[in-house]
Motif scaffolding. Structure first.
Motif, PDB file in Angstrom:
ATOM      1  N   LYS A  96       0.821  -1.236   0.000  1.00  0.00           N
ATOM      2  CA  LYS A  96       0.000   0.000   0.000  1.00  0.00           C
ATOM      3  C   LYS A  96       0.838   1.262   0.000  1.00  0.00           C
ATOM      4  CE  LYS A  96      -1.396  -0.420   4.880  1.00  0.00           C
ATOM      5  NZ  LYS A  96      -0.771   0.662   5.616  1.00  0.00           N
ATOM      6  N   GLY A  97       2.142   1.146  -0.047  1.00  0.00           N
ATOM      7  CA  GLY A  97       2.984   2.340  -0.133  1.00  0.00           C
ATOM      8  C   GLY A  97       4.416   2.007   0.260  1.00  0.00           C
ATOM      9  N   SER A  98       5.272   3.018   0.167  1.00  0.00           N
ATOM     10  CA  SER A  98       6.681   2.807   0.531  1.00  0.00           C
ATOM     11  C   SER A  98       6.786   2.311   1.964  1.00  0.00           C
ATOM     12  CB  SER A  98       7.453   4.126   0.438  1.00  0.00           C
ATOM     13  OG  SER A  98       7.244   4.722  -0.798  1.00  0.00           O
ATOM     14  N   THR A  99       5.947   2.856   2.839  1.00  0.00           N
ATOM     15  CA  THR A  99       6.008   2.485   4.255  1.00  0.00           C
ATOM     16  C   THR A  99       5.777   0.985   4.418  1.00  0.00           C
ATOM     17  OG1 THR A  99       5.132   4.646   4.818  1.00  0.00           O
ATOM     18  CG2 THR A  99       4.988   2.959   6.527  1.00  0.00           C
ATOM     19  N   GLU A 100       4.729   0.485   3.776  1.00  0.00           N
ATOM     20  CA  GLU A 100       4.465  -0.945   3.927  1.00  0.00           C
ATOM     21  C   GLU A 100       5.574  -1.770   3.271  1.00  0.00           C
ATOM     22  OE1 GLU A 100       0.776  -4.002   3.947  1.00  0.00           O
ATOM     23  OE2 GLU A 100       1.066  -2.946   2.077  1.00  0.00           O
TER      24      GLU A 100
ATOM     25  N   SER B  40      16.251  12.503  -0.374  1.00  0.00           N
ATOM     26  CA  SER B  40      15.560  12.851   0.875  1.00  0.00           C
ATOM     27  C   SER B  40      14.346  13.724   0.576  1.00  0.00           C
ATOM     28  CB  SER B  40      16.517  13.598   1.794  1.00  0.00           C
ATOM     29  OG  SER B  40      15.818  14.545   2.569  1.00  0.00           O
ATOM     30  N   ASN B  41      13.244  13.490   1.305  1.00  0.00           N
ATOM     31  CA  ASN B  41      12.031  14.286   1.098  1.00  0.00           C
ATOM     32  C   ASN B  41      12.168  15.703   1.649  1.00  0.00           C
ATOM     33  OD1 ASN B  41      11.968  12.999   3.714  1.00  0.00           O
ATOM     34  ND2 ASN B  41       9.932  13.809   3.969  1.00  0.00           N
ATOM     35  N   VAL B  42      13.251  15.972   2.398  1.00  0.00           N
ATOM     36  CA  VAL B  42      13.449  17.312   2.946  1.00  0.00           C
ATOM     37  C   VAL B  42      14.556  18.045   2.180  1.00  0.00           C
ATOM     38  CG1 VAL B  42      13.871  18.633   5.048  1.00  0.00           C
ATOM     39  CG2 VAL B  42      12.873  16.353   5.206  1.00  0.00           C
TER      40      VAL B  42
ATOM     41  N   GLY C  33      12.849   4.898  -2.709  1.00  0.00           N
ATOM     42  CA  GLY C  33      12.688   5.750  -3.898  1.00  0.00           C
ATOM     43  C   GLY C  33      11.421   6.592  -3.873  1.00  0.00           C
ATOM     44  N   ALA C  34      10.840   6.791  -2.678  1.00  0.00           N
ATOM     45  CA  ALA C  34       9.546   7.500  -2.582  1.00  0.00           C
ATOM     46  C   ALA C  34       9.585   8.851  -3.287  1.00  0.00           C
ATOM     47  CB  ALA C  34       9.137   7.668  -1.122  1.00  0.00           C
ATOM     48  N   GLN C  35      10.687   9.568  -3.161  1.00  0.00           N
ATOM     49  CA  GLN C  35      10.773  10.883  -3.808  1.00  0.00           C
ATOM     50  C   GLN C  35      11.369  10.789  -5.211  1.00  0.00           C
ATOM     51  OE1 GLN C  35       9.422  13.655  -2.734  1.00  0.00           O
ATOM     52  NE2 GLN C  35       8.766  12.683  -0.825  1.00  0.00           N
TER      53      GLN C  35
ATOM     54  N   ALA D 227       2.774   4.984  -5.380  1.00  0.00           N
ATOM     55  CA  ALA D 227       2.128   5.523  -6.585  1.00  0.00           C
ATOM     56  C   ALA D 227       1.715   6.979  -6.401  1.00  0.00           C
ATOM     57  CB  ALA D 227       0.904   4.676  -6.925  1.00  0.00           C
ATOM     58  N   HIS D 228       1.303   7.351  -5.183  1.00  0.00           N
ATOM     59  CA  HIS D 228       0.703   8.680  -5.014  1.00  0.00           C
ATOM     60  C   HIS D 228       1.705   9.817  -5.138  1.00  0.00           C
ATOM     61  CE1 HIS D 228       1.979   9.738  -0.809  1.00  0.00           C
ATOM     62  NE2 HIS D 228       2.153   8.435  -0.734  1.00  0.00           N
ATOM     63  N   LYS D 229       3.009   9.488  -5.121  1.00  0.00           N
ATOM     64  CA  LYS D 229       4.007  10.559  -5.281  1.00  0.00           C
ATOM     65  C   LYS D 229       4.320  10.801  -6.759  1.00  0.00           C
ATOM     66  CE  LYS D 229       5.564  10.226  -0.787  1.00  0.00           C
ATOM     67  NZ  LYS D 229       5.370  11.239   0.238  1.00  0.00           N
ATOM     68  N   MET D 230       3.723   9.982  -7.647  1.00  0.00           N
ATOM     69  CA  MET D 230       4.049  10.078  -9.085  1.00  0.00           C
ATOM     70  C   MET D 230       2.771  10.215  -9.906  1.00  0.00           C
ATOM     71  SD  MET D 230       5.256   6.088  -9.554  1.00  0.00           S
ATOM     72  CE  MET D 230       4.930   5.937 -11.299  1.00  0.00           C
TER      73      MET D 230
HETATM   74  N1  PMP Z   1      10.198   7.769   2.280  1.00  0.00           N
HETATM   75  C1  PMP Z   1      10.236   9.021   1.818  1.00  0.00           C
HETATM   76  C2  PMP Z   1      11.550   9.614   1.406  1.00  0.00           C
HETATM   77  C3  PMP Z   1       9.065   9.755   1.704  1.00  0.00           C
HETATM   78  O1  PMP Z   1       9.112  11.006   1.232  1.00  0.00           O
HETATM   79  C4  PMP Z   1       7.843   9.160   2.088  1.00  0.00           C
HETATM   80  C5  PMP Z   1       6.546   9.933   2.017  1.00  0.00           C
HETATM   81  N2  PMP Z   1       6.634  11.244   2.463  1.00  0.00           N
HETATM   82  C6  PMP Z   1       7.861   7.850   2.554  1.00  0.00           C
HETATM   83  C7  PMP Z   1       9.048   7.191   2.628  1.00  0.00           C
HETATM   84  C8  PMP Z   1       6.593   7.161   2.958  1.00  0.00           C
HETATM   85  O2  PMP Z   1       5.757   7.006   1.854  1.00  0.00           O
HETATM   86  P1  PMP Z   1       4.250   6.546   2.017  1.00  0.00           P
HETATM   87  O3  PMP Z   1       3.630   7.443   3.028  1.00  0.00           O
HETATM   88  O4  PMP Z   1       3.660   6.703   0.664  1.00  0.00           O
HETATM   89  O5  PMP Z   1       4.255   5.128   2.492  1.00  0.00           O
END
Ligand code: PMP
Length: 562
Positions: A93-97, A175-177, A202-204, A225-228
């Motif tokens: 369901k996302g990078s986190t999972e 990095s997301n920051v 690779g989320a970003q 998917a939601h970041k792209m």
């Molecule tokens: N890693 C990075 C670098 C991210 O920017 C994010 C989302 N901000 C995540 C992980 C987590 O992604 P998600 O919330 O879509 O699981």
């Protein structure tokens, strides 16, 4: 390379036509999530209208259609990142999972006491906490790699820290920051020398670079998917086939099994071994549409336009007085993180929001990075290919006008500890509920209400340092805030409050107007939610700031019970 038509690209995102707080939306929070093109939105509803059934299981035409859409999307992802086989693409369901899956499946079955996990200071919490949990479960230890002054992982330290004890290096591609591309190929080369596994978050990166996992040669690569421009609730875990085959299941249930009996259960082949339960089929169909969309527009053309936006935005931000980037130099993707001297980051974000500009402020799910850089938070502008030069110009103009206001703030009054104890000296100047209601009824737009809140925040006397402590801290506020309570012999309460952010100080003033100089019974009887809605506050405050408001009220209600 395909040519990029900005107008044609932007037109495909219907949300960008919306007004926010009665102003045209400028969406600069793309690192949190991107907006969706109409083809992705339509694909979702089209799936439910024409193909909805469960995948892989039922023996009927509709199920075959759903399965075909679902597996075609997997093939598209495989080609999009140049993986060798569909077996290497696991839906999550996302990078986190995806990261939790790796930590709990590979990590928990592999790591032993004394083994080391290498992370970096710039990781998102999603690439820290799953490793902390598996470290507690296995006795492995976490080591953290420092950054260079420009925000990339410091390779010279990696060479010193890595050893036979290291089992995995987990790091963000970008990095997301910081918006900086880490030296991925060098890190992987060093890791390979020590037979250390590699996980690239690779989320970003997925939205801003062309990803080739074959070339990168990492063991795991994850993204959402939601970041792209794709749907929420869909993520990808890429893993090398042999490695995925050697790993135990993460979750158990339907789909991930070959056969089940109470004596013995056997597991399915990859990728299904890691896909227990009914997946987000409509979302995955929309992910297929997302890849079609990117390929039709031309990934490289999108990236080239973003690079042009990034250079322009960086130059413009350099001209804002008092603006300080949190690391040196121009970022690699259009993600800009900075502080502004004399302004709290939440105040900047809320001021921008009041004129329709969506940015993020705070720790950005990277608290260890904030500690490493010795800042409490920052403002982040993150751009996408549907953003324009005009939007940058307007935002920079707003930032410049903020900065002028900051330079003029000289009238800060600090209330003394003695005055806090002495109720009578404080009772006179504080606004009443009627004053506040009158003030807000004059302000029709959120923009002007916001200005009033900021003015109230500016006028609230500041607390002395010794009053700001663990006892007075308001738990649940997004930025640090404090509340001091005193009661006179007639049982009348008086509260004083403070916060780092002017907007929170303004909200504190609004709450205190309703409770100061009242008895416990009067405070308890006051309908705070009705008051907030009469002022038109809750529908405009972000959920976290709304929660902050409630946290102030909770602290008051707890105080009057004592
Ligand atoms: N890693 C990075 C670098 C991210 O920017 C994010 C989302 N901000 C995540 C992980 C987590 O992604 P998600 O919330 O879509 O699981």
């Amino acid at each position: 390379m395909k040519s990029f038509s900005f107008r044609q690209f932007r037109q495909q995102f219907p949300i960008l036509e919306n007004l926010v707080n009665a102003k045209p939306l400028i969406y600069f929070d793309n690192a949190a999530t991107t907006q969706k093109p109409i083809c992705v939105i339509n694909s979702h509803s089209q799936y439910y209208q024409t193909a909805n059934a469960n995948v892989h299981r039922s023996s009927h035409a509709l199920s075959a259609k759903a399965t075909s859409v679902f597996e075609q999307a997997r093939t598209k992802v495989k080609n999009f990142i140049n993986a060798e086989s569909e077996k290497e693409i696991i839906w999550t369901k996302g990078s986190t999972e995806s990261i939790n899956l790796i930590a709990q499946s590979w990590g928990r079955s592999t790591l032993k006491a004394g083994d080391e996990i290498l992370l970096s200071y710039s990781e998102h919490h999603a690439n820290i906490v799953p490793w902390q949990i598996v470290a507690q479960q296995t006795g492995a230890k976490i080591k953290v790699l420092p950054l260079t002054t420009t925000g990339q992982i410091d390779l010279s330290v990696l060479e010193q820290v890595i050893s036979e004890r290291t089992k995995i290096v987990c790091f963000a591609h970008i990095s997301n920051v910081l918006g900086r591309i880490n030296p991925v190929s060098e890190i992987i080369k060093i890791a390979k020398k020590y037979q250390v596994k590699t996980l690239v978050d690779g989320a970003q990166a997925i939205a801003h670079l062309t990803i080739d996992v074959d070339k990168i040669d990492c063991d795991f690569y994850v993204f959402s998917a939601h970041k792209m421009y794709g749907p929420t609730g869909v993520g990808v875990l890429y893993g090398k086939q042999e490695l995925l085959e050697s790993m135990p299941p993460y979750q158990a249930g339907g789909e991930m099994i070959k056969s089940v009996s109470f004596e013995q259960t056997t597991y399915n082949e990859i990728p299904h071994k890691f896909e227990a339960g009914t997946p987000n089929i409509a979302g995955i169909a929309a992910m297929g549409a997302t890849i079609n969309f990117i390929e039709k527009q031309g990934g490289e053309a999108i990236h080239e336009y973003e690079s042009h936006l990034k250079q322009y935005c960086y130059q413009q931000l350099l001209s804002v007085q008092g603006l300080k980037f949190i690391v040196d130099g121009e970022p690699d993707i259009p993600v800009f993180s900075f502080t502004i001297e004399g302004q709290h980051n939440h105040d900047v974000a809320s001021a921008l929001d009041s004129v329709g500009i969506a940015v993020r402020s705070g720790h950005h799910c990277a608290m260890p990075l904030m500690q490493y850089l010795n800042i409490s938070g920052c403002i982040r502008l993150s751009l996408s290919a549907y953003n324009s030069i005009e939007e940058i110009d307007f935002t920079v103009k707003q930032l410049k006008s903020l900065n002028l206001t900051a330079a003029n703030v000289t009238d800060i009054v600090t209330v003394s500890s003695k005055e806090i104890k002495d109720l009578d000296t404080l009772t006179d100047s504080f606004p009443s509920v009627n004053d506040i209601v009158a003030l807000f009824s004059k302000s029709k737009s959120w923009d002007s209400k916001h200005r009033e809140i900021m003015m109230l925040g500016k006028k609230l006397p500041r607390l002395p340092v010794q009053e700001k402590n663990g006892n007075t801290l308001i738990a649940g506020c997004e930025s640090h805030a404090w509340l001091v309570c005193s009661k006179n012999t007639n049982g009348v309460f008086r509260f004083s409050g403070d916060s780092e952010a002017k907007i929170i100080r303004g909200l504190i003033t609004i709450v205190l107007a309703a409770v100061n100089n009242k008895t416990a019974a009067q405070i308890a009887a006051f309908d705070m939610e009705n008051y907030f809605s009469e002022l038109g506050l809750l529908q405009h405050l972000s959920p976290s700031r709304g929660n902050g408001l409630r946290a102030i009220v909770n602290k008051i209600h707890n105080a009057i019970k004592l």
